[in-house]
Design a protein around this motif. Structure first.
Motif, PDB file in Angstrom:
ATOM      1  N   TYR A   5      40.225  40.834  30.884  1.00 49.99           N
ATOM      2  CA  TYR A   5      41.233  41.893  30.931  1.00 49.99           C
ATOM      3  C   TYR A   5      41.870  41.964  32.320  1.00 49.99           C
ATOM      4  O   TYR A   5      43.092  42.135  32.452  1.00 49.99           O
ATOM      5  N   ILE A   6      41.053  41.847  33.351  1.00 50.77           N
ATOM      6  CA  ILE A   6      41.579  41.867  34.723  1.00 50.77           C
ATOM      7  C   ILE A   6      42.473  40.660  34.965  1.00 50.77           C
ATOM      8  O   ILE A   6      43.566  40.772  35.555  1.00 50.77           O
ATOM      9  N   ALA A   7      42.012  39.475  34.507  1.00 49.78           N
ATOM     10  CA  ALA A   7      42.810  38.257  34.692  1.00 49.78           C
ATOM     11  C   ALA A   7      44.143  38.353  33.960  1.00 49.78           C
ATOM     12  O   ALA A   7      45.181  37.904  34.464  1.00 49.78           O
ATOM     13  N   LEU A   8      44.131  38.934  32.766  1.00 47.77           N
ATOM     14  CA  LEU A   8      45.366  39.088  31.995  1.00 47.77           C
ATOM     15  C   LEU A   8      46.344  40.012  32.720  1.00 47.77           C
ATOM     16  O   LEU A   8      47.554  39.738  32.774  1.00 47.77           O
ATOM     17  N   ASN A   9      45.836  41.092  33.285  1.00 49.38           N
ATOM     18  CA  ASN A   9      46.710  42.003  34.026  1.00 49.38           C
ATOM     19  C   ASN A   9      47.227  41.370  35.313  1.00 49.38           C
ATOM     20  O   ASN A   9      48.343  41.666  35.747  1.00 49.38           O
ATOM     21  N   GLN A  10      46.433  40.488  35.919  1.00 51.34           N
ATOM     22  CA  GLN A  10      46.889  39.814  37.130  1.00 51.34           C
ATOM     23  C   GLN A  10      48.113  38.944  36.852  1.00 51.34           C
ATOM     24  O   GLN A  10      49.023  38.832  37.689  1.00 51.34           O
ATOM     25  N   LEU A  11      48.166  38.355  35.649  1.00 47.86           N
ATOM     26  CA  LEU A  11      49.309  37.516  35.298  1.00 47.86           C
ATOM     27  C   LEU A  11      50.600  38.327  35.174  1.00 47.86           C
ATOM     28  O   LEU A  11      51.696  37.770  35.276  1.00 47.86           O
ATOM     29  N   ARG A  12      50.482  39.615  34.943  1.00 47.46           N
ATOM     30  CA  ARG A  12      51.672  40.442  34.755  1.00 47.46           C
ATOM     31  C   ARG A  12      52.417  40.710  36.054  1.00 47.46           C
ATOM     32  O   ARG A  12      53.592  41.078  36.031  1.00 47.46           O
ATOM     33  N   PHE A  13      51.738  40.568  37.192  1.00 48.45           N
ATOM     34  CA  PHE A  13      52.338  40.938  38.469  1.00 48.45           C
ATOM     35  C   PHE A  13      52.510  39.718  39.360  1.00 48.45           C
ATOM     36  O   PHE A  13      51.702  38.769  39.329  1.00 48.45           O
ATOM     37  N   SER A  14      53.540  39.779  40.185  1.00 51.48           N
ATOM     38  CA  SER A  14      53.825  38.670  41.093  1.00 51.48           C
ATOM     39  C   SER A  14      52.990  38.741  42.363  1.00 51.48           C
ATOM     40  O   SER A  14      52.916  37.768  43.107  1.00 51.48           O
ATOM     41  N   TYR A  15      52.367  39.885  42.623  1.00 50.19           N
ATOM     42  CA  TYR A  15      51.530  40.052  43.810  1.00 50.19           C
ATOM     43  C   TYR A  15      50.072  40.136  43.384  1.00 50.19           C
ATOM     44  O   TYR A  15      49.760  40.542  42.266  1.00 50.19           O
ATOM     45  N   PRO A  16      49.168  39.761  44.270  1.00 46.93           N
ATOM     46  CA  PRO A  16      47.740  39.821  43.914  1.00 46.93           C
ATOM     47  C   PRO A  16      47.259  41.261  43.808  1.00 46.93           C
ATOM     48  O   PRO A  16      47.570  42.101  44.656  1.00 46.93           O
ATOM     49  N   LEU A  17      46.527  41.547  42.764  1.00 48.96           N
ATOM     50  CA  LEU A  17      45.973  42.892  42.584  1.00 48.96           C
ATOM     51  C   LEU A  17      44.783  43.083  43.516  1.00 48.96           C
ATOM     52  O   LEU A  17      43.892  42.221  43.600  1.00 48.96           O
ATOM     53  N   GLN A  18      44.783  44.213  44.207  1.00 46.60           N
ATOM     54  CA  GLN A  18      43.696  44.523  45.137  1.00 46.60           C
ATOM     55  C   GLN A  18      42.556  45.178  44.359  1.00 46.60           C
ATOM     56  O   GLN A  18      42.399  46.387  44.307  1.00 46.60           O
ATOM     57  N   LEU A  19      41.774  44.330  43.718  1.00 43.65           N
ATOM     58  CA  LEU A  19      40.686  44.788  42.855  1.00 43.65           C
ATOM     59  C   LEU A  19      39.523  43.823  42.984  1.00 43.65           C
ATOM     60  O   LEU A  19      39.685  42.606  42.834  1.00 43.65           O
ATOM     61  N   GLN A  20      38.363  44.350  43.266  1.00 35.75           N
ATOM     62  CA  GLN A  20      37.167  43.533  43.438  1.00 35.75           C
ATOM     63  C   GLN A  20      36.106  43.956  42.424  1.00 35.75           C
ATOM     64  O   GLN A  20      35.828  45.149  42.282  1.00 35.75           O
ATOM     65  N   MET A  21      35.549  42.971  41.732  1.00 34.36           N
ATOM     66  CA  MET A  21      34.496  43.242  40.750  1.00 34.36           C
ATOM     67  C   MET A  21      33.245  42.463  41.134  1.00 34.36           C
ATOM     68  O   MET A  21      33.306  41.261  41.405  1.00 34.36           O
TER      69      MET A  21
END
Length: 352
Positions: free
Chosen positions: A233-249
């Motif tokens: 789910y996180i990887a899919l949302n990352q594809l939606r944006f042109s900038y890297p998401l600041q999220l750490q799991m």
């Protein structure tokens, strides 16, 4: 302040006796004027009222409750005899306090009058008891009828709900098949044209497959599968944006155990809905740890300054409801802390 049922009933009885006594006293005074004092009337009517309630609430109640109606032919003569005896004693006592004592003798007239008076109040008492039982039985029947109607209504609602569930099941059996075939077609079509788009389609297919898969009989899924689903789910949302998401799991432990599906994902979705994932200095944090049959899950994220408030808190509330359905109060703890800038969540579940 409303009067309670018991006080209202007592008031009705007092008013009824007041009207009855007034009627009898006035009738006696009109027919044969006497100089009977008020305290004499009080003594006689106290005896009659006690007889009235004793016969209704003790004698009739006992014989009917214990199915001993054959005792009534024996009890009634005994009650009449006792009533006459009390009248004799009461008349003797009252005579002592009269200004002018009256002549008194136990003759046939006295016995007939006392017997008639006793039977008179026993008849009233019997009518009162039957009326009271009729009202009580009517209320009981109405209550049963109301319960029956409520049960029928609930049954009808359950039947409608079952029909809707069956329709939804049939739709769910058809729609996923069409969905996955379509996603597979899109994936094969764009694989050579846009690797990023094909990856997005593949991740979406995997996310949807997990969300639509049938759960086991216990209604739960493996914790490891839930974590993998969150990662997709996180990887899919990352594809939606042109900038890297600041999220750490971060994941710790063996990730063993079973939990309700999509439970943890609800809290992760809340981060994407309301969190600020653009600030590298305050990256959102997700921690999943499974140690000795204990699941520890926590999130920490910065809030967006401007975001739509619609739907805020619904997902969290649904997650709380699911927790109460699957676990007792002693099996989990959920703590949420938030202010104007940050949102923190901590969940602990006993997986045994």
């Amino acid at each position: 302040m409303p009067i309670s049922t018991s006080y209202r009933t007592i008031l009705y009885h007092i008013l009824a006796w007041a009207a009855f006594i007034t009627y009898e006293v006035l009738l006696v005074e009109l027919i044969s004027p006497t100089t009977t004092a008020w305290w004499e009337w009080t003594c006689w009517y106290t005896l009659n009222i006690c007889l009235f309630y004793f016969f209704a609430h003790v004698v009739l109640q006992y014989t009917v409750k214990h199915k001993q109606l054959l005792l009534l032919p024996l009890l009634v003569p005994a009650i009449v005899a006792g009533y006459i005896t009390i009248q004799v004693g009461l008349e003797s006592v009252i005579n002592l306090f009269r200004d002018e004592p009256e002549s008194f003798s136990i003759n046939r007239v006295f016995l007939l009058r006392a017997t008639w008076r006793c039977i008179y109040f026993l008849g009233f008492s019997t009518a009162y008891w039957f009326t009271r039982q009729t009202i009580k039985n009517t209320k009981h029947i109405n209550k049963i009828e109301l319960q029956r109607l409520q049960a029928e209504r609930e049954k009808a609602e359950l039947t409608k709900g079952l029909a809707r569930s069956q329709n939804a099941l049939h739709q769910a059996q058809v729609s996923p098949h069409l969905l996955f075939n379509t996603l597979n077609f899109i994936y094969n079509s764009v694989q050579d044209v846009s690797p990023k788009a094909s990856k997005g389609v593949l991740l979406l297919s995997e996310v949807m497959h997990y969300a639509l898969q049938r759960v086991q009989e216990d209604g739960k899924t493996d914790l490891k599968n839930e974590v993998e689903h969150i990662e997709r789910y996180i990887a899919l949302n990352q594809l939606r944006f042109s900038y890297p998401l600041q999220l750490q799991m971060k994941c710790c432990g063996q990730l063993q155990g079973r939990i309700p599906p999509l439970l943890l994902l609800t809290f992760v979705e809340n981060i994407f809905k309301h969190g600020d994932l653009t600030d590298p200095s305050q990256a959102a944090q997700i921690l999943v740890s499974s140690i000795q049959n204990q699941l520890y899950f926590s999130t920490n994220n910065k809030k967006r300054k401007h975001h739509a408030a619609r739907g805020h808190g619904i997902g969290i509330q649904n997650a709380k409801t699911r927790l109460t359905q699957y676990y007792t109060e002693n099996d989990y703890t959920l703590a949420i802390q938030e202010d104007d800038q940050h949102h923190r969540l901590s969940l602990k579940i006993n997986l045994t």
